[in-house]
Design an enzyme around this catalytic site. Structure first.
Site, PDB file in Angstrom:
ATOM      1  N   THR A 327      34.361 -19.065   6.121  1.00 26.72           N
ATOM      2  CA  THR A 327      34.498 -18.695   7.528  1.00 26.72           C
ATOM      3  C   THR A 327      33.956 -19.803   8.420  1.00 26.72           C
ATOM      4  O   THR A 327      32.877 -20.332   8.178  1.00 26.72           O
ATOM      5  CB  THR A 327      33.746 -17.386   7.793  1.00 26.72           C
ATOM      6  N   CYS A 410      32.477  -9.594   2.100  1.00 26.36           N
ATOM      7  CA  CYS A 410      31.791  -9.938   3.352  1.00 26.36           C
ATOM      8  C   CYS A 410      30.561  -9.051   3.522  1.00 26.36           C
ATOM      9  O   CYS A 410      30.676  -7.823   3.523  1.00 26.36           O
ATOM     10  CB  CYS A 410      32.736  -9.781   4.534  1.00 26.36           C
ATOM     11  N   HIS A 479      31.688 -13.205  -6.821  1.00 32.32           N
ATOM     12  CA  HIS A 479      30.534 -13.943  -6.309  1.00 32.32           C
ATOM     13  C   HIS A 479      29.283 -13.341  -6.934  1.00 32.32           C
ATOM     14  O   HIS A 479      29.041 -12.148  -6.801  1.00 32.32           O
ATOM     15  CB  HIS A 479      30.489 -13.834  -4.783  1.00 32.32           C
ATOM     16  N   GLY A 512      29.508 -19.357  -7.219  1.00 29.57           N
ATOM     17  CA  GLY A 512      28.094 -19.356  -6.883  1.00 29.57           C
ATOM     18  C   GLY A 512      27.330 -20.534  -7.444  1.00 29.57           C
ATOM     19  O   GLY A 512      27.315 -20.776  -8.657  1.00 29.57           O
TER      20      GLY A 512
END
Length: 722
Positions: A327, A410, A479, A512
């Protein structure tokens, strides 16, 4: 959003070696001969730069941890009293007020202003419309104004030139790349393509060569935008799938002949009914009159029979390097940089489905695809099956993508409290309807990105993966952190290895803490189909080259400067070379530089590789430019220029600290804390002497804010950026 580019990792990494340099955990082990103090570091930069520091941007605490502080906050601090203190004084009387005024002032000088700075000018800029030249003059159609007598723009070019800022450089990227600059006299590099009489010059041969095909696709058609705003776009396939889901049965393939709408929303024939005959309308059903549908070529089986899920195009990206949908920072110019260094798969920034259905230009801009992105997808965020399914059908008609990704990772409150993002992991009924509905209306594979779970110690991914496989998901990216963890812990790759077995045979990508080819090799040993790279690409976009060539690249400062120069060129191509485009390019460049300054050159490290939770102490690089790039002050980033350039010869974007609008990023002053984030640096019990690095966006030390305040701050940042 796949990775919160606005959020920074913590100081304390779990299980991280501190190296041989004797530094505390979480600090990059740099060779002793390069280490220095904060004071010597900035003295070296100022002396070498031969520029006096801007006094207006040095307001802050004596320790020097502050960045530029907005004027509104300085005024509040100089007032000396908070609202609570003023109310208490009114109750106690004037006499007591004088006695308590001095101690209150001391308290206020120690307590820094915190919270949202809603007075920032960048949130809703209005100065673009002041003294703005009429678009008819810019596009050289002065004989007829688009707006007629109602036009509120300037029609006097001479008057406009009197107020226009000076050019930023002698060359225009758009003119040199495409042979014509569409911004004409409004371009901030207009001197490069204006004739003696002010006409806009054109290189005919280059312009004709660059006209077809367009370098950027997936734009929003004006006609479609008007229909979306008037709610005149029909979603027959989505409504049919939603009706089947509401009846408790999974949506199945339906013949295209039952679709009443003959054309897609974008004006081109849709894929599910092109060439098919329209079914006769039932009496009283409100359907349009029956009749043949216009076709675009010979009729084939694909026009009559819709593809079954097993016949969809496969997404075969095993072993490829996947750039995460970042983002704010994962914009098109940044993706072009990563593609140049070897990224195989790219994905657009998170787009909110409700904004796409409303035809918002800012949201549709996130879907744009450059011609160099050979494997490209878009990521959607939403909380309800109807909006997500309709948005998927809309994108299936109008944009060219290789896959569509659902954001179920998110963590910010703005998304989570509405039921989107990580909240979908606890809403299985809604989640299933979203996946099945979107999968029914899409002709491209559907992927999902999730986290390990919502709570830190309650993992949910291993239970969700078999369900996602049965619902028809083509690929899942995991993630290795939960929503509560954010970046306070390292990614749990042992749990990702467990999830690989639960997801089989569906491919699972891991994400990650990958900052070197060694990290990527260890990740691939867990059995994942591939790795997704997020913050590692922000710190060093050449990471993709390192992984493919299995080496550590000791990149020089001049090569890094070339990367920044290319980013600005790509930014001017994408956002424009007028004032508004230049300011957008500067804004996103600063966003990226807040990560790039954390990179430590390979030749300066005592131990390889640098780890993602290790922050560099103050050091002097092998040349002045390398030292300047290591600074955490935005003033120093703006001073970056070509080696050997004269005093004040700022590099390609030009401007000064005030012109760049530093309050855009660094609007929150930090709270004085030690490097461990536990106590004030003046505390006698504090053993840390290293200055505290500030965060990449807010200007506050990492690890000093609670989860609730972080959520409020980043929710506000997302509202401002979307």
């Amino acid at each position: 959003m796949a990775e919160e580019a606005a959020e920074a990792p913590p100081e304390n990494g779990s299980g991280c070696d501190s190296g041989t340099g004797g530094l505390e955990r979480g600090v990059a082990p740099i060779k002793p001969q390069y280490l220095t103090t904060k004071e010597q570091f900035h003295e070296f930069l100022e002396a070498k730069g031969q520029e006096k520091p801007c006094r207006e941007t040095e307001v802050g605490d004596p320790g020097g941890n502050d960045l530029a502080e907005p004027e509104a906050k300085r005024i509040r601090l100089e007032d000396g009293q908070s609202a609570e203190g003023q109310a208490e004084d009114r109750q106690t009387g004037d006499g007591q007020k004088e006695e308590t005024a001095e101690p209150r002032e001391q308290q206020q000088t120690q307590k820094r202003a915190r919270g949202q700075n809603k007075g920032r000018t960048h949130v809703k800029p209005t100065h673009y419309d002041k003294n703005r030249l009429c678009p008819s003059l810019i596009q050289e159609s002065a004989a007829k104004c688009f707006f007629g007598d109602r036009c509120r723009f300037l029609h006097d070019v001479g008057c406009y030139l009197e107020t226009k800022p000076a050019d930023l450089g002698p060359r225009c990227v758009l003119f040199e790349t495409f042979g014509r600059c569409p911004y004409g006299v409004t371009c901030r590099f207009a001197g490069a393509h204006l004739g003696p009489e002010g006409q806009n010059l054109v290189r005919e041969e280059l312009a004709a060569r660059c006209a077809q095909p367009p370098p950027v696709r997936n734009g929003l058609d004006k006609g479609l935008q008007q229909r979306l705003r008037k709610r005149q776009v029909h979603f027959e396939r989505a409504e049919r799938a939603l009706r089947q889901l509401s009846q408790g049965r999974p949506p199945g393939p339906t013949p295209a002949a039952t679709v009443p709408d003959g054309t897609a929303a974008g004006g081109a024939p849709s894929q599910d009914n092109c060439g098919a005959q329209q079914a006769p309308a039932e009496p009283g059903a409100g359907s349009p009159p029956s009749g043949p549908v216009r076709t675009c070529g010979p009729l084939t089986d694909e026009d009559v029979v819709r593809l079954r899920p097993c016949e969809k195009k496969r997404l075969d990206i095993r072993g490829k390097l996947y750039l995460a949908p970042l983002t704010t920072c994962g914009n098109l110019p940044f993706r072009r940089i990563c593609k140049r260094f070897g990224a195989d798969v790219t994905c657009g920034e998170m787009a909110v489905c409700t904004n796409l259905l409303q035809g918002q230009m800012s949201e549709w801009a996130l879907l744009k695809r450059h011609q160099c992105e050979d494997v490209f997808g878009v990521q959607l965020e939403g909380a309800f099956p109807d909006t997500m399914t309709k948005c998927a059908e809309l994108l299936n008609r109008t944009v060219e993508v290789d896959f569509v990704d659902i954001n179920v990772g998110c963590p910010i409150d703005l998304v989570y409290k509405k039921g989107g993002g990580c909240a979908l992991m606890n809403r299985l009924a809604k989640f299933q309807q979203i996946v099945r509905g979107m999968n029914q209306v899409l002709d491209v594979p559907l992927t999902v990105k999730i986290r390990t779970g919502v709570q830190e110690r309650v993992n949910l991914a291993h239970r969700l993966l078999p369900e996602l496989r049965d619902w028809g998901v083509a690929l899942v990216t995991l993630h290795g952190r939960s929503r509560e963890q954010r970046y306070t812990k390292l990614a749990d790759w042992q749990y990702i290895e467990q999830c690989v077995k639960a997801a089989s045979p569906m491919p699972l990508f891991g994400n990650g803490d990958i900052l070197s080819f060694e990290d990527a090799n260890r990740a691939m040993q867990t059995g994942v189909a591939g790795v997704m790279i997020a913050r590692g690409a922000l710190l060093k976009p050449w990471l993709f080259t390192e992984i493919k060539e299995q080496r550590h690249w000791d990149i020089s400062s001049s090569e890094r400067l070339d990367i920044l120069r290319d980013f600005t060129s790509y930014g001017l191509e994408h956002w424009g070379s007028d004032t508004q485009g230049v300011e957008k390019t500067r804004r996103f460049l600063l966003q990226w530089l807040s990560f790039l300054c954390r990179y430590v050159p390979v030749g300066l490290l005592e131990r390889l590789p640098q780890r993602i939770n290790e922050r560099p102490p103050y050091y002097l690089g092998r040349d002045y430019l390398e030292t300047l790039m290591a600074s955490q002050k935005a003033d120093d980033w703006i001073r970056i220029r070509c080696p050997g350039a004269g005093v004040g010869a700022h590099w390609v974007m030009g401007g000064t600290a005030q012109a760049w609008g530093l309050t855009l990023l660094f609007s929150r002053p930090p709270t004085a804390r030690c490097s461990l984030g536990r106590c004030p640096p003046t505390s006698p019990s504090c053993q840390s002497t290293r200055p505290t690095p500030t965060s990449s966006l807010g200007g506050f030390p990492r690890g000093t804010l609670g989860a609730e305040e972080n959520n409020k701050f980043y929710s506000f940042k997302i509202k401002a950026f979307l």
